[in-house]
Design a protein around this motif. Structure first.
Motif, PDB file in Angstrom:
ATOM      1  N   UNK A  44       0.952  -2.248  -2.784  1.00  0.00           N
ATOM      2  CA  UNK A  44       1.921  -1.153  -1.641  1.00  0.00           C
ATOM      3  C   UNK A  44       0.918  -0.756  -0.727  1.00  0.00           C
ATOM      4  N   UNK A  45      -0.065  -0.805  -0.839  1.00  0.00           N
ATOM      5  CA  UNK A  45      -1.171  -0.457   0.206  1.00  0.00           C
ATOM      6  C   UNK A  45      -1.203  -1.419   1.319  1.00  0.00           C
ATOM      7  N   UNK A  46      -1.176  -2.653   1.061  1.00  0.00           N
ATOM      8  CA  UNK A  46      -1.207  -4.066   1.680  1.00  0.00           C
ATOM      9  C   UNK A  46       0.139  -3.854   2.498  1.00  0.00           C
ATOM     10  N   UNK A  47       1.376  -3.893   2.063  1.00  0.00           N
ATOM     11  CA  UNK A  47       2.619  -3.974   2.597  1.00  0.00           C
ATOM     12  C   UNK A  47       2.683  -2.504   3.814  1.00  0.00           C
ATOM     13  N   UNK A  48       2.201  -1.584   3.370  1.00  0.00           N
ATOM     14  CA  UNK A  48       2.386  -0.314   4.218  1.00  0.00           C
ATOM     15  C   UNK A  48       1.377  -0.321   5.326  1.00  0.00           C
ATOM     16  N   UNK A  49       0.284  -1.042   5.175  1.00  0.00           N
ATOM     17  CA  UNK A  49      -0.927  -1.131   6.237  1.00  0.00           C
ATOM     18  C   UNK A  49      -0.075  -2.255   7.213  1.00  0.00           C
ATOM     19  N   UNK A  50       0.352  -3.106   6.772  1.00  0.00           N
ATOM     20  CA  UNK A  50       1.049  -4.399   7.625  1.00  0.00           C
ATOM     21  C   UNK A  50       2.201  -3.592   8.539  1.00  0.00           C
ATOM     22  N   UNK A  51       2.818  -3.071   7.794  1.00  0.00           N
ATOM     23  CA  UNK A  51       3.962  -2.330   8.377  1.00  0.00           C
ATOM     24  C   UNK A  51       3.372  -1.388   9.497  1.00  0.00           C
ATOM     25  N   UNK A  52       2.527  -0.659   9.361  1.00  0.00           N
ATOM     26  CA  UNK A  52       2.094   0.405  10.321  1.00  0.00           C
ATOM     27  C   UNK A  52       1.388  -0.539  11.599  1.00  0.00           C
ATOM     28  N   UNK A  53       0.493  -1.564  11.151  1.00  0.00           N
ATOM     29  CA  UNK A  53      -0.047  -2.287  12.375  1.00  0.00           C
ATOM     30  C   UNK A  53       1.243  -2.808  13.248  1.00  0.00           C
ATOM     31  N   UNK A  54       2.185  -3.356  12.424  1.00  0.00           N
ATOM     32  CA  UNK A  54       3.078  -3.984  13.311  1.00  0.00           C
ATOM     33  C   UNK A  54       3.961  -2.902  13.844  1.00  0.00           C
ATOM     34  N   UNK A  55       4.165  -2.015  13.583  1.00  0.00           N
ATOM     35  CA  UNK A  55       4.827  -0.893  14.294  1.00  0.00           C
ATOM     36  C   UNK A  55       4.043  -0.242  15.403  1.00  0.00           C
ATOM     37  N   UNK A  56       2.722  -0.198  15.269  1.00  0.00           N
ATOM     38  CA  UNK A  56       2.103   0.240  16.521  1.00  0.00           C
ATOM     39  C   UNK A  56       2.147  -0.708  17.568  1.00  0.00           C
TER      40      UNK A  56
END
Length: 585
Positions: free
Chosen positions: A224-236
């Motif tokens: 869950x952490x890995x997926x959300x961190x990846x999503x955040x980096x991509x969003x920025x």
């Protein structure tokens, strides 16, 4: 204690959120948002968990050791850093007025609480710490305004420090915390959820689905952490973190409350984190009512209401038009048809839209009016109506139009603010325009004059004056006009990011007229690169991302210009490139 600083660079930024590269800038070993491991945490790869924090004694207040799990400090030849810090006494936020002694560490790790921020003079003008630990983050987060104000102050005061709020983060709120400027996160809430038999997801905690997911394992939690961190980096990287945040904060009413406080605080601080010029590929998605408190939206509607004034030759007839899906509006089929009906008559054209309210024709190429998208239903709710009518009332207080032709579909009645309103349809729009032209004795204007008026309006909107345009003229062919002064190329309009591209010859005039923001820098020997933090002597607090910044040396001699890559608050000891050189004199 190892006193070296972290190797930091910035690979992406959006307002207060950044993706820091940690370690050697040529080959970073980790990026933020990142995890800081605590004692007894599971082992995670260094590229997602570059730090580990351990308690080193049983004293009160406690002491901790933060170690790098990779080569994070120059010269990057061994695992570093290795820093001890004392937490200091932590007073609850309700006792923030108490002038107690904290005795927490200051550098390279700053142990910080609300009480210490308010009373400890030792943290004023300190060398920028590498990591800031918000020791009362959990308690402080229950006081929404104080929490977001503290985070905003810390982020803008220490732009090159990593911020950690122990015990506060989870996959359900890491997007919002990143939006506030938090860089490091821990697994405390995940461990608590796991102990209670729940999976902590980006939508909050829930029970595991045994049929589809099997047994609850900590590996599922980490995913869950890995997926959300990846999503955040991509969003920025793609400038759409705001849209992700608006989804995630719906998990908790307190988060919605905090985002609203944050929006108003950023707006009150004169938008120090916002961009003024963006590429045409960047779209502001206005899919949620929460976008109405976005500082970008509030700034636009308030400036229209309080400051926008049409050119003196266009103050008889006001024409209200609908918006269009295609931006800028003038490129849409509907607005090309409107332009044919209106012709070159001297009139003020304003499009009615949500959530911006009103968009004058002269400003429709500017961000965010040129780069937004919104679902259209044809229904106006009460708040949308109020935004439009407030903005229109503000304009009409400054300008005494003789007639309003309303073709927008937004109902104003037969009279608004004492001015006669004619509601039109596609069948009679052209006829009413011609009738108004005759009755009001309106003249025509040439396309070149029309464009020059737009340039003056844009300059006043962005820079507060248009004095640099005095004595200039347009040459070439529309729509790609060039601005010429004294027979020399002076500037042109850049359609790619909706800004003026100034020539080298224009820089002295721009400096004399105080048109552009400025920065004073100290020049390294044989300088041929861009502008970085250690070079900054002083800077204009109004710098925004994308601005053209005039550069002066330490003797106040104009030496060139650059394109700002970071907002003004990052120019105070920030890391990474602050401006990309455009011209050298």
């Amino acid at each position: 204690m190892d006193g070296v600083r972290l190797g930091l660079d910035i690979s992406a930024r959006q307002r207060h959120a950044r993706v820091f590269n940690l370690g050697d800038r040529k080959d970073p070993c980790a990026r933020t948002p990142a995890i800081i491991l605590l004692d007894d945490d599971v082992n995670l790869p260094e590229n997602i968990a570059p730090f580990i924090c351990s308690r080193i004694d049983d004293n009160l207040p406690p002491s901790f050791l933060i170690k790098g799990r990779a080569a994070l400090c120059p010269p990057f030849d061994n695992f570093s850093p290795e820093w001890e810090f004392i937490q200091g006494h932590v007073y609850p936020p309700s006792l923030s007025d108490t002038d107690g002694k904290s005795n927490g560490s200051i550098t390279p790790i700053l142990s910080l609480s609300l009480q210490r921020m308010m009373h400890d003079s030792n943290i004023v003008d300190i060398e920028h710490p590498s990591i800031i630990v918000i020791t009362d983050a959990i308690q402080l987060s229950s006081r929404s305004r104080e929490f977001v104000e503290a985070m905003l102050t810390v982020r803008e005061t220490f732009p090159s420090s990593l911020i950690w709020c122990p015990g506060l983060s989870g996959p359900d709120n890491i997007a919002f915390l990143t939006w506030l400027g938090v860089d490091l996160h821990d697994l405390s809430r995940t461990r608590q959820a796991h102990a209670a038999g729940a999976l902590l997801t980006s939508n909050g905690p829930r029970k595991i689905n045994l049929e589809l997911e099997g047994e609850l394992t900590f590996e599922l939690q980490i995913n869950q952490w890995k997926n959300e961190i990846s999503t955040i980096r991509d969003s920025i990287n793609n400038f759409n973190l705001r849209e992700l945040v608006e989804k995630r904060i719906l998990n908790y009413p307190k988060s919605v409350e905090q985002l609203r406080h944050h929006d108003y605080l950023v707006y009150e601080r004169k938008m120090k984190s916002s961009a003024r010029h963006v590429s045409k590929e960047r779209i502001l998605q206005c899919n949620s009512p929460l976008i109405r408190t976005d500082p970008i939206i509030m700034e636009w509607s308030n400036k229209i209401s309080k400051y926008y004034t049409p050119h003196k030759t266009r103050q008889k007839l006001l024409i209200l038009l609908p918006c269009s899906a295609r931006k800028p509006y003038r490129n849409s089929k509907s607005h090309r048809r409107f332009s044919q009906d209106i012709g070159n008559v001297l009139a003020t054209e304003i499009s009615v839209t949500s959530p911006l309210g009103l968009v004058p024709r002269e400003l429709e190429e500017l961000w965010p009016a040129s780069n937004y998208d919104i679902p259209v239903t044809g229904h106006w709710d009460a708040e949308e109506k109020l935004i439009v009518t407030n903005a229109l009332s503000g304009i009409l207080k400054r300008v005494n139009f003789e007639l309003i032709i309303n073709h927008s579909g937004f109902s104003l009645g037969s009279e608004f603010c004492g001015i006669n309103v004619i509601e039109t349809t596609n069948d009679n729009f052209s006829e009413e325009i011609q009738k108004a032209k005759k009755e009001l004795n309106l003249e025509n204007e040439t396309p070149k004059t029309k464009r020059m008026i737009e340039y003056h309006t844009i300059s006043n909107w962005n820079y507060g004056n248009s004095n640099w345009l005095d004595g200039s003229k347009l040459v070439g062919k529309g729509p790609h006009w060039k601005i010429e002064k004294s027979g020399k190329p002076f500037a042109r309009w850049n359609h790619l990011n909706s800004s003026f591209s100034f020539s080298k010859a224009s820089l002295p005039v721009l400096a004399e007229t105080n048109t552009l923001p400025f920065a004073k820098i100290k020049l390294p020997e044989n300088w041929n690169g861009d502008v970085f933090g250690p070079m900054i002597v002083s800077f204009d607090e109004n710098i925004r991302v994308g601005d053209v910044v005039l550069l002066f040396d330490e003797k106040d001699v104009l030496i060139g210009s650059g394109i700002a890559q970071a907002p003004a608050w990052e120019w105070n000891h920030g890391c990474g490139r602050l401006a990309k050189i455009r011209h050298r004199l």
